[in-house]
Scaffold this active site. Structure first.
Site, short mmCIF file in Angstrom:
data_model
loop_
_atom_site.label_atom_id
_atom_site.label_comp_id
_atom_site.label_asym_id
_atom_site.label_seq_id
_atom_site.Cartn_x
_atom_site.Cartn_y
_atom_site.Cartn_z
N CYS A 66 -7.18 0.68 9.28
CA CYS A 66 -6.32 0.45 8.12
C CYS A 66 -4.87 0.76 8.44
O CYS A 66 -4.03 0.79 7.54
CB CYS A 66 -6.79 1.28 6.93
SG CYS A 66 -6.69 3.07 7.21
N CYS A 79 6.19 4.65 -9.85
CA CYS A 79 5.01 4.96 -9.04
C CYS A 79 5.21 4.47 -7.61
O CYS A 79 5.74 3.38 -7.38
CB CYS A 79 3.79 4.30 -9.68
SG CYS A 79 2.31 4.31 -8.64
#
Length: 537
Positions: A493, A111
């Site tokens: 962010c 992942c």
């Protein structure tokens, strides 16, 4: 990390990325590298050395699954004209702070969601801090000390939840769906779906739904969100979902179906066409699934979230911080940065469901004004509902740049910017940063409250028919000196775009007064920053 038991290094020749005289790298090559500093994106920087006399001057390689200072054997995964990417498949000389990743999918070829599971939490925060410093220095030409702060519940050894520190925090997860209906997560920089049995950073309220054990034929993604306030949940499925998939449902009934290819059926729930999470990089969150595909919402059409000592209504498909403690922490940090006073006027651009708009409205009081701008229709509906108790706060729907170009905004001493990952539009920055002129009282026509002189407007928004209070020139900042210095709180962010935008503000005479960084995304490379900018004198 498991050793690949490889003793040879394969290198082609004669040319390579960034070094026409050096070795040529090709995907699949195994090389030995010394990892350097952490890079933006979750890798470490290395240069191919020790081959053909290159000694640290060879091609740049961005290596995942390693830590600064480690000697590793790495497999090349991608080669461009300027650099290469690689996965560390064997750690030859580990450094202190390396740990065994808690998730079995956090590995080379697994992942791509968690970048730093192989680092202890304190080291993860040091790596993120070094990346923020690096971006400020490289892009904004600012040397600034940075400390990444842990959020409540994520401290080393914190035991206030069922998950281990740094795990179980993510309240919104979008799972990918393979062509055969299997649920998983994407590999790093790939469309490949890695089938998983569990996601350890997902909140327990999401994990216990067991979505990876279900089959979703016809779907392209399954996104789920949970409220930590009361356990409300919703699932958003993109694609042509087959009815059989819903028979294994554990949530409530289907609430809304929205077609992206045409008018489609009228939704029975929120009817939202906005979708997503902040760290996917889009704040008009509408692009999931194949063009023309459907999105089905099952569960609660709106969720109650909690921050700043009150509840907030947020559409299931709308934006809210994914870490349970992030919204409350950032709300307090924004107030600390702006220092609002009773009677102040403030702007909240990219305002989402109105979190910062609402806390600023409470701070400036009835004699003040707060105006938010948001492009997403569902988010605007949420924000207006959340602001009903503070009618001196209003929200204008539209892209921030278009709103400024079309109507302008009221004179304001304070502003919040909370843009998507791409950063604020340059014209928005230049509008906020430009020198101020004292506005004409009441607008160009001398009528208080806007061109039509109607206080409140049809939608209950003070300031005239266009919903924008203040003068006709829309110049931010007001007359300098009356209410104090002009201040901007920039929430970001992405440290690279934040550094870029700080540089633009600096070119207009603004200075960086403070910068705080928060570990709102443990185990990943993402970090939430709040920069406080003050107008120069």
């Amino acid at each position: 990390m498991r050793s690949e038991n490889v003793t040879s290094v394969t290198i082609s020749s004669p040319a390579g990325p960034g070094d026409p005289e050096g070795p040529r790298l090709t995907p699949g090559d195994l090389v030995e590298l010394q990892a350097g500093e952490a890079a933006h994106g979750g890798s470490c920087v290395a240069r191919l050395d020790g081959i053909a006399g290159t000694a640290g001057t060879g091609p740049v390689v961005f290596v995942r699954h390693t830590l600064p200072g480690e000697r590793v054997r790495a497999r090349i995964t991608e080669v461009t004209a300027r650099f290469a990417r690689a996965d560390a498949v064997d750690i030859l000389d580990p450094v202190p702070g390396r740990v065994e990743p808690p998730c079995p999918y956090a590995r080379p070829g697994g992942c791509g969601g968690c970048d730093w599971q192989h680092a202890a939490l304190p080291l993860q925060r040091e790596l993120k801090a070094s990346v923020v410093r690096q971006q400020l220095r490289r892009i904004a030409r600012i040397d600034w000390p940075v400390t990444v702060e842990a959020l409540p519940g994520d401290g080393e050894g914190a035991g206030d939840g069922p998950a281990a520190p740094g795990l179980g925090w993510r309240t919104r997860v979008r799972f990918a769906v393979s062509r055969d209906g299997a649920v998983g997560l994407r590999a790093h920089r790939s469309h490949e779906v890695i089938e998983i049995a569990d996601c350890l950073i997902a909140h327990p309220g999401i994990r216990d739904l067991g979505l990876p054990q279900q089959s979703w034929p016809g779907a392209t993604s399954v996104e789920t969100v949970v409220s930590t306030e009361n356990g409300e949940r919703a699932e958003i499925v993109s694609g042509q979902v087959r009815q059989a998939a819903w028979k294994q449902a554990t949530a409530e009934s289907v609430l809304a179906v929205t077609s992206r290819g045409g008018p489609g059926p009228r939704p029975r729930g929120s009817g939202s066409r906005d979708l997503g999470s902040r760290d996917r990089g889009s704040r008009d969150r509408g692009a999931l699934g194949r063009p023309g595909g459907n999105r089905t919402v099952r569960g609660h059409s709106h969720l109650r979230q909690h921050a700043a000592e009150r509840a907030w209504r947020v559409s299931a498909t709308g934006f809210w911080q994914v870490h349970p403690a992030a919204a409350d922490t950032l709300a307090r940090a924004v107030l600390d940065a702006l220092r609002p006073q009773p009677g102040d006027t403030a702007l909240d651009l990219y305002c989402g469901a109105g979190l910062f708009t609402g806390v600023l409205a409470e701070a400036v009081g009835r004699d003040g004004t707060v105006v938010g701008v948001e492009s997403g229709s569902a988010a605007v509906r949420d924000a207006r509902r959340n602001l009903r108790q503070t009618p001196w706060a209003s929200v204008y729907q539209g892209d921030a740049s278009e709103v400024l170009a079309r109507r302008g905004l009221p004179p304001a001493r304070l502003a919040v910017l909370d843009p998507p990952r791409a950063g604020a539009a340059r014209d928005v920055i230049e509008y906020l940063a430009r020198p101020v002129r004292a506005p004409a009282p009441g607008g160009a026509d001398g009528v208080p409250g806007g061109a039509d002189g109607v206080p409140g407007g049809a939608d209950g928004v003070p300031g005239g028919a266009d919903g924008v209070p203040g003068g006709a020139d829309g110049v931010p900042g007001g007359a300098d000196g009356a209410a104090g210095e002009r201040r901007i709180a920039y929430v970001s962010c992405d440290p690279a775009t934040l550094a870029r935008d700080i540089a633009i503000f600096a070119a207009h005479g603004w200075r960086l007064e403070n910068l705080r960084a928060f570990d709102a995304f443990p185990m990943t490379h993402h970090v939430e920053c709040l920069a406080t900018l003050v107008a120069g004198h």
